[in-house]
Design an enzyme around this catalytic site. Structure first.
Site, PDB file in Angstrom:
ATOM      1  N   LYS A   1       2.181  -3.969   6.398  1.00 52.16           N
ATOM      2  CA  LYS A   1       2.564  -3.934   4.980  1.00 52.16           C
ATOM      3  C   LYS A   1       4.073  -3.737   4.858  1.00 52.16           C
ATOM      4  CE  LYS A   1      -1.426  -4.668   3.237  1.00 52.16           C
ATOM      5  NZ  LYS A   1      -1.699  -5.965   2.641  1.00 52.16           N
TER       6      LYS A   1
ATOM      7  N   SER B   1       0.827  -1.203   0.000  1.00 50.87           N
ATOM      8  CA  SER B   1       0.000   0.000   0.000  1.00 50.87           C
ATOM      9  C   SER B   1       0.860   1.252   0.000  1.00 50.87           C
ATOM     10  CB  SER B   1      -0.864  -0.030   1.266  1.00 50.87           C
ATOM     11  OG  SER B   1      -1.413   1.237   1.502  1.00 50.87           O
TER      12      SER B   1
ATOM     13  N   TYR C   1      -1.856  -1.423  10.746  1.00 53.41           N
ATOM     14  CA  TYR C   1      -2.097  -1.917   9.387  1.00 53.41           C
ATOM     15  C   TYR C   1      -0.914  -1.585   8.489  1.00 53.41           C
ATOM     16  CZ  TYR C   1      -3.694  -1.832   4.557  1.00 53.41           C
ATOM     17  OH  TYR C   1      -3.769  -2.000   3.193  1.00 53.41           O
TER      18      TYR C   1
HETATM   19  P1  NAD Z   1     -10.975  -7.067   0.816  1.00 51.18           P
HETATM   20  O1  NAD Z   1     -11.230  -7.104   2.276  1.00 51.18           O
HETATM   21  O2  NAD Z   1     -12.105  -6.847  -0.113  1.00 51.18           O
HETATM   22  O3  NAD Z   1     -10.213  -8.410   0.373  1.00 51.18           O
HETATM   23  C1  NAD Z   1      -9.390  -9.142   1.237  1.00 51.18           C
HETATM   24  C2  NAD Z   1      -9.843 -10.595   1.189  1.00 51.18           C
HETATM   25  O4  NAD Z   1      -8.974 -11.381   2.018  1.00 51.18           O
HETATM   26  C3  NAD Z   1     -11.254 -10.806   1.730  1.00 51.18           C
HETATM   27  O5  NAD Z   1     -11.994 -11.568   0.790  1.00 51.18           O
HETATM   28  C4  NAD Z   1     -11.065 -11.571   3.045  1.00 51.18           C
HETATM   29  O6  NAD Z   1     -12.130 -12.427   3.310  1.00 51.18           O
HETATM   30  C5  NAD Z   1      -9.755 -12.293   2.772  1.00 51.18           C
HETATM   31  N1  NAD Z   1      -8.945 -12.633   3.952  1.00 51.18           N
HETATM   32  C6  NAD Z   1      -8.481 -11.812   4.926  1.00 51.18           C
HETATM   33  N2  NAD Z   1      -7.731 -12.504   5.807  1.00 51.18           N
HETATM   34  C7  NAD Z   1      -7.695 -13.792   5.363  1.00 51.18           C
HETATM   35  C8  NAD Z   1      -7.072 -14.977   5.823  1.00 51.18           C
HETATM   36  N3  NAD Z   1      -6.326 -14.999   6.930  1.00 51.18           N
HETATM   37  N4  NAD Z   1      -7.249 -16.116   5.118  1.00 51.18           N
HETATM   38  C9  NAD Z   1      -8.012 -16.132   3.982  1.00 51.18           C
HETATM   39  N5  NAD Z   1      -8.616 -15.033   3.509  1.00 51.18           N
HETATM   40  C10 NAD Z   1      -8.469 -13.885   4.187  1.00 51.18           C
HETATM   41  O7  NAD Z   1      -9.832  -5.941   0.585  1.00 51.18           O
HETATM   42  P2  NAD Z   1      -9.227  -5.307  -0.735  1.00 51.18           P
HETATM   43  O8  NAD Z   1      -9.519  -3.857  -0.705  1.00 51.18           O
HETATM   44  O9  NAD Z   1      -9.598  -6.095  -1.922  1.00 51.18           O
HETATM   45  O10 NAD Z   1      -7.674  -5.457  -0.418  1.00 51.18           O
HETATM   46  C11 NAD Z   1      -6.891  -6.540  -0.892  1.00 51.18           C
HETATM   47  C12 NAD Z   1      -5.456  -6.344  -0.436  1.00 51.18           C
HETATM   48  O11 NAD Z   1      -4.976  -5.079  -0.925  1.00 51.18           O
HETATM   49  C13 NAD Z   1      -5.287  -6.289   1.078  1.00 51.18           C
HETATM   50  O12 NAD Z   1      -4.077  -6.937   1.428  1.00 51.18           O
HETATM   51  C14 NAD Z   1      -5.199  -4.804   1.376  1.00 51.18           C
HETATM   52  O13 NAD Z   1      -4.484  -4.537   2.545  1.00 51.18           O
HETATM   53  C15 NAD Z   1      -4.476  -4.287   0.146  1.00 51.18           C
HETATM   54  N6  NAD Z   1      -4.708  -2.862  -0.149  1.00 51.18           N
HETATM   55  C16 NAD Z   1      -5.983  -2.387  -0.272  1.00 51.18           C
HETATM   56  C17 NAD Z   1      -6.195  -1.013  -0.524  1.00 51.18           C
HETATM   57  C18 NAD Z   1      -7.590  -0.441  -0.659  1.00 51.18           C
HETATM   58  O14 NAD Z   1      -7.739   0.788  -0.582  1.00 51.18           O
HETATM   59  N7  NAD Z   1      -8.620  -1.243  -0.884  1.00 51.18           N
HETATM   60  C19 NAD Z   1      -5.114  -0.142  -0.640  1.00 51.18           C
HETATM   61  C20 NAD Z   1      -3.832  -0.662  -0.511  1.00 51.18           C
HETATM   62  C21 NAD Z   1      -3.643  -2.019  -0.262  1.00 51.18           C
HETATM   63  N1  UFG Z   2     -12.667  11.295   3.055  1.00 50.40           N
HETATM   64  C1  UFG Z   2     -13.686  12.151   3.393  1.00 50.40           C
HETATM   65  N2  UFG Z   2     -14.839  11.618   3.875  1.00 50.40           N
HETATM   66  C2  UFG Z   2     -15.031  10.284   4.027  1.00 50.40           C
HETATM   67  C3  UFG Z   2     -13.985   9.405   3.671  1.00 50.40           C
HETATM   68  C4  UFG Z   2     -12.814   9.952   3.196  1.00 50.40           C
HETATM   69  O1  UFG Z   2     -13.557  13.376   3.272  1.00 50.40           O
HETATM   70  O2  UFG Z   2     -16.108   9.865   4.489  1.00 50.40           O
HETATM   71  C5  UFG Z   2     -11.415  11.860   2.506  1.00 50.40           C
HETATM   72  C6  UFG Z   2     -10.181  11.545   3.336  1.00 50.40           C
HETATM   73  O3  UFG Z   2      -9.989  12.517   4.345  1.00 50.40           O
HETATM   74  C7  UFG Z   2      -9.078  11.538   2.279  1.00 50.40           C
HETATM   75  C8  UFG Z   2      -9.792  11.032   1.024  1.00 50.40           C
HETATM   76  O4  UFG Z   2     -11.181  11.242   1.257  1.00 50.40           O
HETATM   77  O5  UFG Z   2      -8.635  12.857   2.029  1.00 50.40           O
HETATM   78  C9  UFG Z   2      -9.555   9.538   0.756  1.00 50.40           C
HETATM   79  O6  UFG Z   2      -9.865   8.797   1.926  1.00 50.40           O
HETATM   80  P1  UFG Z   2     -10.048   7.197   1.894  1.00 50.40           P
HETATM   81  O7  UFG Z   2     -10.458   6.796   3.273  1.00 50.40           O
HETATM   82  O8  UFG Z   2     -10.923   6.812   0.772  1.00 50.40           O
HETATM   83  O9  UFG Z   2      -8.586   6.675   1.535  1.00 50.40           O
HETATM   84  P2  UFG Z   2      -7.189   6.880   2.278  1.00 50.40           P
HETATM   85  O10 UFG Z   2      -6.287   7.578   1.321  1.00 50.40           O
HETATM   86  O11 UFG Z   2      -7.350   7.454   3.615  1.00 50.40           O
HETATM   87  O12 UFG Z   2      -6.695   5.360   2.477  1.00 50.40           O
HETATM   88  C10 UFG Z   2      -6.744   4.390   1.429  1.00 50.40           C
HETATM   89  C11 UFG Z   2      -6.926   3.003   2.031  1.00 50.40           C
HETATM   90  C12 UFG Z   2      -5.687   2.603   2.799  1.00 50.40           C
HETATM   91  C13 UFG Z   2      -4.475   2.720   1.920  1.00 50.40           C
HETATM   92  C14 UFG Z   2      -4.380   4.090   1.301  1.00 50.40           C
HETATM   93  C15 UFG Z   2      -3.257   4.101   0.299  1.00 50.40           C
HETATM   94  O13 UFG Z   2      -8.045   2.984   2.894  1.00 50.40           O
HETATM   95  O14 UFG Z   2      -5.804   1.242   3.188  1.00 50.40           O
HETATM   96  O15 UFG Z   2      -5.586   4.443   0.645  1.00 50.40           O
HETATM   97  O16 UFG Z   2      -3.097   5.323  -0.278  1.00 50.40           O
HETATM   98  F1  UFG Z   2      -3.369   2.482   2.658  1.00 50.40           F
END
Ligand code: NAD
Ligand code: UFG
Length: 331
Positions: free
Chosen positions: A152, A124, A148
């Site tokens: 990572k 991330s 979290y």
């Molecule tokens: P998500 O929660 O939709 O997907 C994660 C999946 O992993 C889920 O289906 C959950 O059931 C499964 N899971 C969690 N722990 C497990 C375990 N121990 N065994 C088996 N399955 C398990 O989340 P996502 O947004 O699709 O994120 C996927 C990956 O990308 C994560 O590692 C997350 O940290 C990373 N990531 C997400 C974002 C974001 O903004 N969505 C940003 C940066 C990184």
């Molecule tokens: N925001 C609002 N209102 C809301 C939600 C978010 O104003 O209800 C704003 C936040 O303050 C920020 C922007 O929208 O300025 C984006 O916020 P998000 O919560 O959508 O995303 P973040 O950038 O905070 O975090 C996300 C993921 C993290 C990841 C990161 C990587 O949630 O897991 O992006 O850039 F690490």
């Protein structure tokens, strides 16, 4: 290739499974469904019309993981499974460290035992902390403000050490920026449980009338309009980035930013959503959210040069596709 996709029923992974199958790879999913539903696997099958092998297991469970590796001739692993709610990780650090770190160790151990040398990891942009934008892969990682983010950074370190000790082990660490949107079929997308933490799912639920108005977290940041700037990337572009990383993987450890390289403010995103979908999004400006940074966007040039990958879909497509999924999605 036969690819084991952990967390395959989740948001980003389900789109990646589609992209992998469309590129001709076979997908084996391991997911314990702690943050997803089996319906998303049905969605993948409907889109691609191909079979998927699904194991409902916890990937911290060494024996269960071993069974998958012994049942299939696996060529590579894409490790998405993880817990990802930042505030929950502050309240419950042990659960986060255990799930996110042990899963990485169990999977790499199985890879070593079965001679699987391709490993792709979901990291991330949070590992950059408040470095100066645009974030480049070579920057020193700064401590994050939550467990979290630490999981990572720690998983990256573990994978790097393992690859350094085993030259054949090829690792691609993908640092995602802000994935939003959904597959254009409307069959798979983001389904957060409870009130969404992230901006786009909050906006789509306001559009649906489930939430009254958006709380905009601060308009006094040093940015164009005072609201936070992020690098929103269409989840299908992100998914395609994984296929590019897999197909261009070489020995050693490679780190790539998967973002668009373009920053968008909260206000700009809301305006784009209104324009794309013709729906007004009421909002109120409230206090800054603790832990938020002002600016976060990628230097995305390394992925372009080395993987031949760039994000293609614009903000309007992200807003349109996010809304199409939300509209169609039944609870
Ligand atoms: P998500 O929660 O939709 O997907 C994660 C999946 O992993 C889920 O289906 C959950 O059931 C499964 N899971 C969690 N722990 C497990 C375990 N121990 N065994 C088996 N399955 C398990 O989340 P996502 O947004 O699709 O994120 C996927 C990956 O990308 C994560 O590692 C997350 O940290 C990373 N990531 C997400 C974002 C974001 O903004 N969505 C940003 C940066 C990184
Ligand atoms: N925001 C609002 N209102 C809301 C939600 C978010 O104003 O209800 C704003 C936040 O303050 C920020 C922007 O929208 O300025 C984006 O916020 P998000 O919560 O959508 O995303 P973040 O950038 O905070 O975090 C996300 C993921 C993290 C990841 C990161 C990587 O949630 O897991 O992006 O850039 F690490």
């Amino acid at each position: 290739m036969n690819i084991l996709v952990t967390g395959g029923a989740g948001y980003i992974a389900s789109h990646t499974c589609v992209a992998l199958q469309e590129a001709g790879h076979n997908v084996i999913i391991a997911d314990n469904l702690c943050n997803s539903k089996v319906e998303s696997i049905d969605g993948i099958k409907k889109i691609t019309n191909k079979e998927i092998t699904f194991y409902e297991i916890d990937v911290t469970d060494e024996e269960a993981v071993d069974i998958i590796f012994s049942n299939h001739d696996i060529d590579g692993v894409i490790h998405f499974a993880g817990l990802k709610a930042i505030d929950e990780s502050v309240r419950n650090p042990l659960e986060y460290y255990y799930n996110n770190i042990v899963s990485t160790m169990v999977l790499t151990k199985a890879c070593q035992k079965y001679g699987v040398n391709r490993f792709i990891f979901s990291s991330s942009a949070t590992v950059y902390g408040d470095n100066k934008v645009p974030f480049e892969e070579t920057m020193i990682l700064l401590p994050t403000t939550n467990p979290y983010g630490e999981t990572k950074a720690m998983s990256e370190r573990i994978l790097t050490d393992i690859a350094n000790a085993n030259p054949a082990f090829s690792v691609s660490i993908l640092r995602y920026f802000n994935p939003v949107g959904a597959h254009e079929s409307g069959l798979i997308g983001e389904t957060p449980s409870g009130i969404p933490n992230n901006l786009m799912p909050y906006v789509t639920q306001v559009a649906k009338g489930r939430l009254e108005k958006l709380c905009m977290y601060g308009n006094d940041y040093p940015t164009v309009d005072g609201t936070g700037i992020r690098d929103y990337i269409h989840v299908v572009d992100l998914a395609e980035g994984h296929v590019a990383a897999l197909e261009n993987l070489t020995e050693g450890v490679h780190v790539y930013n998967l973002g668009t390289g373009k920053g968008t403010s909260v206000l700009e995103l809301v305006k784009a959503f209104e324009e794309a979908n013709g729906i007004k999004i009421p909002y109120e400006v409230v206090e800054r959210r603790p832990g938020d940074i002002a600016l976060c966007y990628a230097d995305a040039s390394k992925a372009k040069q080395e993987l031949g990958w760039t994000a293609k879909r614009d903000l309007i497509a992200m807003c349109r596709d996010a809304w199409r999924f939300e509209k169609n999605h039944k609870e």
